[in-house]
Design a protein around this motif. Structure first.
Motif, mmCIF file in Angstrom:
data_model
loop_
_atom_site.group_PDB
_atom_site.id
_atom_site.type_symbol
_atom_site.label_atom_id
_atom_site.label_comp_id
_atom_site.label_asym_id
_atom_site.label_seq_id
_atom_site.Cartn_x
_atom_site.Cartn_y
_atom_site.Cartn_z
ATOM 1 N N THR A 162 15.732 -6.781 -13.916
ATOM 2 C CA THR A 162 14.723 -6.405 -14.447
ATOM 3 C C THR A 162 13.673 -6.630 -14.011
ATOM 4 O OG1 THR A 162 14.494 -8.550 -15.611
ATOM 5 C CG2 THR A 162 16.117 -7.001 -16.566
ATOM 6 N N GLY A 163 12.487 -6.040 -14.426
ATOM 7 C CA GLY A 163 11.305 -6.023 -13.676
ATOM 8 C C GLY A 163 10.450 -4.913 -14.098
ATOM 9 N N CYS A 164 9.026 -4.732 -13.299
ATOM 10 C CA CYS A 164 8.248 -3.817 -13.680
ATOM 11 C C CYS A 164 7.758 -3.331 -12.319
ATOM 12 C CB CYS A 164 7.236 -4.479 -14.621
ATOM 13 S SG CYS A 164 5.937 -3.153 -15.281
ATOM 14 N N LEU A 165 7.528 -1.975 -12.151
ATOM 15 C CA LEU A 165 6.606 -1.516 -11.092
ATOM 16 C C LEU A 165 5.511 -0.845 -11.316
ATOM 17 C CD1 LEU A 165 6.552 -0.770 -7.946
ATOM 18 C CD2 LEU A 165 7.861 1.166 -8.236
ATOM 19 N N VAL A 166 4.109 -1.246 -10.818
ATOM 20 C CA VAL A 166 3.029 -0.237 -11.293
ATOM 21 C C VAL A 166 2.319 0.331 -9.937
ATOM 22 C CG1 VAL A 166 0.559 -0.443 -12.064
ATOM 23 C CG2 VAL A 166 2.342 -1.742 -13.212
ATOM 24 N N SER A 167 2.076 1.701 -10.213
ATOM 25 C CA SER A 167 1.351 2.320 -8.889
ATOM 26 C C SER A 167 0.484 2.816 -9.431
ATOM 27 C CB SER A 167 2.546 3.384 -8.412
ATOM 28 O OG SER A 167 1.784 4.291 -7.470
ATOM 29 N N HIS A 168 -0.923 2.288 -8.722
ATOM 30 C CA HIS A 168 -2.063 2.912 -8.942
ATOM 31 C C HIS A 168 -3.019 2.689 -7.817
ATOM 32 C CE1 HIS A 168 -5.310 4.154 -11.903
ATOM 33 N NE2 HIS A 168 -5.945 2.713 -11.923
ATOM 34 N N ASN A 169 -4.054 3.743 -7.814
ATOM 35 C CA ASN A 169 -5.089 3.447 -6.758
ATOM 36 C C ASN A 169 -4.514 3.337 -5.489
ATOM 37 O OD1 ASN A 169 -7.654 3.849 -7.348
ATOM 38 N ND2 ASN A 169 -8.137 1.724 -7.590
ATOM 39 N N GLN B 49 -1.672 1.843 -4.507
ATOM 40 C CA GLN B 49 -1.243 0.387 -4.206
ATOM 41 C C GLN B 49 -0.093 0.356 -5.250
ATOM 42 O OE1 GLN B 49 -4.092 -2.893 -3.645
ATOM 43 N NE2 GLN B 49 -5.429 -1.502 -4.495
ATOM 44 N N PHE B 50 0.731 -0.543 -4.964
ATOM 45 C CA PHE B 50 1.936 -0.732 -5.694
ATOM 46 C C PHE B 50 2.037 -2.271 -5.999
ATOM 47 C CE2 PHE B 50 4.153 2.750 -3.225
ATOM 48 C CZ PHE B 50 4.568 3.406 -4.536
ATOM 49 N N VAL B 51 2.490 -2.704 -7.378
ATOM 50 C CA VAL B 51 2.719 -4.189 -7.436
ATOM 51 C C VAL B 51 3.968 -4.171 -8.237
ATOM 52 C CG1 VAL B 51 0.842 -4.138 -9.478
ATOM 53 C CG2 VAL B 51 1.901 -6.421 -8.632
ATOM 54 N N GLN B 52 4.757 -5.027 -7.929
ATOM 55 C CA GLN B 52 6.317 -5.049 -8.454
ATOM 56 C C GLN B 52 6.644 -6.453 -8.772
ATOM 57 O OE1 GLN B 52 9.584 -3.249 -6.246
ATOM 58 N NE2 GLN B 52 10.533 -2.871 -8.203
ATOM 59 N N THR B 53 7.203 -6.539 -9.965
ATOM 60 C CA THR B 53 7.819 -7.864 -10.120
ATOM 61 C C THR B 53 9.372 -7.711 -10.615
ATOM 62 O OG1 THR B 53 7.603 -10.046 -11.465
ATOM 63 C CG2 THR B 53 7.060 -8.033 -12.641
ATOM 64 N N LEU B 54 10.191 -8.490 -9.878
ATOM 65 C CA LEU B 54 11.622 -8.168 -10.038
ATOM 66 C C LEU B 54 12.194 -9.598 -10.275
ATOM 67 C CD1 LEU B 54 12.172 -6.373 -6.598
ATOM 68 C CD2 LEU B 54 12.694 -5.405 -8.943
ATOM 69 N N HIS B 55 13.394 -9.589 -11.051
ATOM 70 C CA HIS B 55 14.030 -10.758 -11.663
ATOM 71 C C HIS B 55 15.463 -10.397 -11.587
ATOM 72 C CE1 HIS B 55 15.680 -13.450 -14.843
ATOM 73 N NE2 HIS B 55 14.483 -14.042 -14.599
ATOM 74 N N LEU C 108 0.941 -1.309 0.003
ATOM 75 C CA LEU C 108 -0.096 0.007 -0.007
ATOM 76 C C LEU C 108 0.901 1.165 0.142
ATOM 77 C CD1 LEU C 108 -2.425 -0.941 2.599
ATOM 78 C CD2 LEU C 108 -2.663 -1.052 0.163
ATOM 79 N N ALA C 109 0.500 2.010 -1.059
ATOM 80 C CA ALA C 109 1.331 3.452 -0.941
ATOM 81 C C ALA C 109 1.253 4.305 0.491
ATOM 82 C CB ALA C 109 1.180 4.223 -2.410
ATOM 83 N N ASP C 110 2.066 5.189 0.812
ATOM 84 C CA ASP C 110 1.818 5.822 1.818
ATOM 85 C C ASP C 110 0.624 6.871 1.303
ATOM 86 O OD1 ASP C 110 3.145 7.478 4.299
ATOM 87 O OD2 ASP C 110 2.445 8.909 2.665
#
Ligand SMILES: Cc1cc2nc3c(=O)[nH]c(=O)nc-3n(C[C@H](O)[C@H](O)[C@H](O)COP(=O)(O)O)c2cc1C
Length: 145
Positions: free
Chosen positions: A36-43, A45-51, A9-11
């Motif tokens: 590598t990976g991707c971070l999405v922040s929306h609404n 919330q955060f969701v991140q995938t890391l490789h 959860l984003a501050d």
């Protein structure tokens, strides 16, 4: 190689500057450490995938968990990964500033997501989970309006 996906959860006071700072830090560190990976922040919330190399992404996760800009960090997937899914480091966010012009903000956000989704490879469990969470974040937004 190893991969993981988490949500948080984003501050509630998160700013566009905070998000750009995270992007800047991640660009430098992830680029220098073959993550590598991707971070999405929306609404909110955060969701991140890391490789990357297992020890490197777990060390990074230890720092991310301590970060005051978010809370309720929930590791939803981690496991060995055959190959990278995103060709580099990417991030898409719906900037808090965009709320002054939500339709433009949403359009930009959608464009970024569509670009990121072209790097999607369905043979990665971590990334399948990542996109399923992104979908939920977007549907949640649609339900609110
Ligand atoms: C949601 C979120 C995602 C982050 N992702 C990364 C990342 O992928 N790479 C990175 O180096 N820092 C990332 N950070 C920043 C780290 O939490 C931390 O600030 C950075 O590793 C510097 O750590 P230090 O202050 O202990 O030196 C992220 C922060 C947040 C809130």
């Amino acid at each position: 190689m190893h991969e993981l996906t988490y949500t948080s959860l984003a501050d509630k006071n998160i700013s566009t500057k905070n998000l750009n700072d995270i992007l800047h830090t991640a660009n430098e560190f992830n680029g220098a450490n073959a993550i590598t990976g991707c971070l999405v922040s929306h609404n909110g919330q955060f969701v991140q995938t890391l490789h990357g190399e297992k020890r490197v992404i777990f060390d990074l996760m230890d720092r991310i968990k301590m970060d005051q800009r978010h809370s309720n960090i929930n590791l939803v997937w981690e496991g060995p990964a055959a190959k990278e899914v995103f060709p580099g480091w990417n991030m898409a966010f719906f900037s808090p500033d965009d709320y002054t012009n939500p339709s433009k903000g949403l359009l930009d956000f959608e464009k970024k997501l569509i670009t990121l989704s072209s790097f999607y490879k369905a043979d990665s469990a971590s990334v399948r989970i990542f996109w399923s969470i992104v979908k939920d974040l977007c549907l949640h937004q649609a339900n609110q309006t």
